[in-house]
Design a protein around this motif. Structure first.
Motif, mmCIF file in Angstrom:
data_model
loop_
_atom_site.group_PDB
_atom_site.id
_atom_site.type_symbol
_atom_site.label_atom_id
_atom_site.label_comp_id
_atom_site.label_asym_id
_atom_site.label_seq_id
_atom_site.Cartn_x
_atom_site.Cartn_y
_atom_site.Cartn_z
ATOM 1 N N ASN A 150 0.805 -1.210 0.000
ATOM 2 C CA ASN A 150 0.000 0.000 0.000
ATOM 3 C C ASN A 150 0.843 1.267 0.000
ATOM 4 O O ASN A 150 0.355 2.343 0.341
ATOM 5 N N GLU A 151 2.090 1.147 -0.383
ATOM 6 C CA GLU A 151 2.991 2.290 -0.400
ATOM 7 C C GLU A 151 3.853 2.243 -1.649
ATOM 8 O O GLU A 151 4.326 1.188 -2.052
ATOM 9 N N LEU A 152 4.025 3.401 -2.267
ATOM 10 C CA LEU A 152 4.864 3.488 -3.450
ATOM 11 C C LEU A 152 6.324 3.660 -3.046
ATOM 12 O O LEU A 152 6.645 4.491 -2.202
ATOM 13 N N ARG A 187 -4.487 0.562 -9.654
ATOM 14 C CA ARG A 187 -3.756 0.564 -8.377
ATOM 15 C C ARG A 187 -2.799 1.752 -8.310
ATOM 16 O O ARG A 187 -2.675 2.402 -7.264
ATOM 17 N N LEU A 236 -2.774 4.842 -5.506
ATOM 18 C CA LEU A 236 -1.592 5.160 -4.704
ATOM 19 C C LEU A 236 -0.993 6.520 -5.048
ATOM 20 O O LEU A 236 -0.067 6.970 -4.370
#
Length: 201
Positions: free
Chosen positions: A113-115, A142, A146
């Motif tokens: 859930n994090e780039l 997605r 994000l």
């Protein structure tokens, strides 16, 4: 001869009289509407038609891109590369990798859930990738959730579905607009190259 001239003259007078009466009937609001009036009012010959409104832009996604007249600013813009198979896309990707620029492709995609931008091969390559897959619509969705473009982590987004990617990832706001790059090749040469490539692949 005299009889023929008289007939033609009479025919012309009657025709002009009918046209004059028809126009008078058309412009006279006191007369009850007739079939001829309704028909003539529906034609553009006797009535002045209103100009139709100009249609909206055919491609709304073009509002998400900077105009060609503006100077690129790589510090605030994220470019998108339209990868047409067998048209030099791999060479473009290799060039960006040599300069240690960060790419968003399909390498390194995960479900976090994090780039993040990272080096998958830290010892033998300068390539950097963002952990999103922009080659599929699911991956593009997605990346939008994000905030791929807002993060400025990717120097180049690579995809073969440019319209969907532009619609989802970019916006008409000035800081969220992008640019599109592509390399084209003669279609016959491209198909010949793909033919020989598929024999090996």
């Amino acid at each position: 001869m005299a009889v023929g001239k008289r007939r033609r003259a009479a025919t012309a007078i009657i025709s002009l009289s009918v046209i004059a009466l028809t126009i008078y009937d058309l412009n006279d609001a006191t007369l009850p509407p007739s079939t001829s009036r309704r028909y003539l009012k529906s034609t553009s010959y006797f009535t002045q038609q209103k100009r139709p409104r100009p249609p909206p832009p055919l491609y709304q996604w073009t509002n998400h891109l900077h105009p060609l007249s503006s100077i690129p600013n790589p510090t605030t813009e994220t470019s998108l590369f339209y990868h047409i198979p067998k048209s030099g896309g791999t060479t473009v990707q290799s060039t960006y990798e040599c300069f240690s620029l960060s790419l968003a492709n399909r390498v390194g995609a995960d479900d976090s859930n994090e780039l993040v931008s990272f080096k998958p091969w830290p010892y033998n390559s300068k390539a950097r990738y963002v952990n999103v897959d922009t080659t599929t619509r699911r991956g593009i969705d997605r990346a939008r959730k994000l905030g791929l473009v807002e993060s400025n982590l990717a120097d180049l987004i690579i995809t073969s579905d440019p319209i969907y990617a532009i619609e989802q990832l970019y916006d008409s706001k000035e800081n969220l607009r992008g640019r599109v790059l592509l390399m084209m090749r003669h279609p016959v040469d491209r198909l010949v190259s793909k033919f020989y490539y598929l024999q090996m692949a």
